[in-house]
Write a protein that holds these residues in place. Structure first.
Motif, PDB file in Angstrom:
ATOM      1  N   LEU A 144      18.937  38.852  13.189  1.00 45.84           N
ATOM      2  CA  LEU A 144      19.636  40.024  12.790  1.00 45.84           C
ATOM      3  C   LEU A 144      19.624  40.955  14.091  1.00 45.84           C
ATOM      4  CD1 LEU A 144      19.425  40.342   9.225  1.00 45.84           C
ATOM      5  CD2 LEU A 144      21.310  39.154  10.501  1.00 45.84           C
TER       6      LEU A 144
ATOM      7  N   VAL B 147      26.408  42.840  10.080  1.00 47.35           N
ATOM      8  CA  VAL B 147      25.852  42.121   8.817  1.00 47.35           C
ATOM      9  C   VAL B 147      27.100  42.594   7.861  1.00 47.35           C
ATOM     10  CG1 VAL B 147      24.229  42.218   7.214  1.00 47.35           C
ATOM     11  CG2 VAL B 147      23.739  42.374   9.625  1.00 47.35           C
TER      12      VAL B 147
ATOM     13  N   PRO C 155      23.767  41.498   3.373  1.00 49.18           N
ATOM     14  CA  PRO C 155      22.442  41.819   3.943  1.00 49.18           C
ATOM     15  C   PRO C 155      21.344  41.007   3.509  1.00 49.18           C
ATOM     16  CG  PRO C 155      23.157  43.832   2.275  1.00 49.18           C
ATOM     17  CD  PRO C 155      24.352  42.647   2.588  1.00 49.18           C
ATOM     18  N   ARG C 156      20.610  40.745   4.055  1.00 44.79           N
ATOM     19  CA  ARG C 156      19.339  39.698   3.725  1.00 44.79           C
ATOM     20  C   ARG C 156      18.980  39.940   2.188  1.00 44.79           C
ATOM     21  NH1 ARG C 156      13.898  38.891   6.231  1.00 44.79           N
ATOM     22  NH2 ARG C 156      12.245  38.460   4.440  1.00 44.79           N
TER      23      ARG C 156
ATOM     24  N   TRP D  39      15.400  33.192   2.927  1.00 47.77           N
ATOM     25  CA  TRP D  39      16.130  34.418   3.107  1.00 47.77           C
ATOM     26  C   TRP D  39      17.259  34.337   3.966  1.00 47.77           C
ATOM     27  CZ3 TRP D  39      13.777  38.225   0.285  1.00 47.77           C
ATOM     28  CH2 TRP D  39      12.430  37.824  -0.162  1.00 47.77           C
TER      29      TRP D  39
ATOM     30  N   ALA E 221      21.263  35.760   5.134  1.00 47.73           N
ATOM     31  CA  ALA E 221      22.170  36.910   5.342  1.00 47.73           C
ATOM     32  C   ALA E 221      23.342  36.394   6.193  1.00 47.73           C
ATOM     33  CB  ALA E 221      21.477  37.929   6.213  1.00 47.73           C
TER      34      ALA E 221
END
Length: 130
Positions: A84, A96, A99-100, A108, A110
């Motif tokens: 990111l 973004v 988000p994560r 994880w 994103a």
């Protein structure tokens, strides 16, 4: 080098698209236990290709013949936060858009918009994600 590992189809009518792709390509759809999400098996694991997912669309469908209404691809990355940060360093227009977040037991995830507005996902594998 990071490689595509997953794609997603956003559907206004999930069952209609499952029927369409199932008949057209022989893809199999299995509901994921984590919610309204269907895993797509595109073929045998011993053949080249990637599998994907199908989910209900969370925004209005773009007008026809105005802009592509495309699949979202997810790219495997070693470190999501570093990826990111790198995207932002490469272009101040990269942003973004989701988000994560943890995908329980998988990793994880994103979503970003590239400098031209295309959405893509990045996934850091982590079986301990919760």
């Amino acid at each position: 080098m990071s490689r595509p590992v997953h794609f997603e189809i956003h559907a206004s009518d999930p069952q209609a698209l499952m029927d369409f792709y199932g008949e057209l390509f022989g893809w199999a759809f299995n509901k994921w236990s984590g919610g309204e999400y269907w895993m797509i098996s595109t073929g045998p694991d011993d053949r080249p290709g990637i599998n994907g997912g199908l989910l209900p669309r969370h925004a209005p469908r773009p007008p026809e013949n105005v802009t592509p209404n495309a699949f979202v691809i997810t790219v495997d990355v070693e470190d999501l936060d570093a990826a990111l940060d790198k995207a932002h360093a490469i272009s101040d227009r990269a942003a973004v858009c989701v988000p994560r977040m943890a995908v329980a037991g998988i990793g994880w995830l994103a979503y970003m918009r590239d400098p031209d507005g295309n959405v893509f996902g990045m996934m850091q594998p982590d079986p301990n994600a919760a």
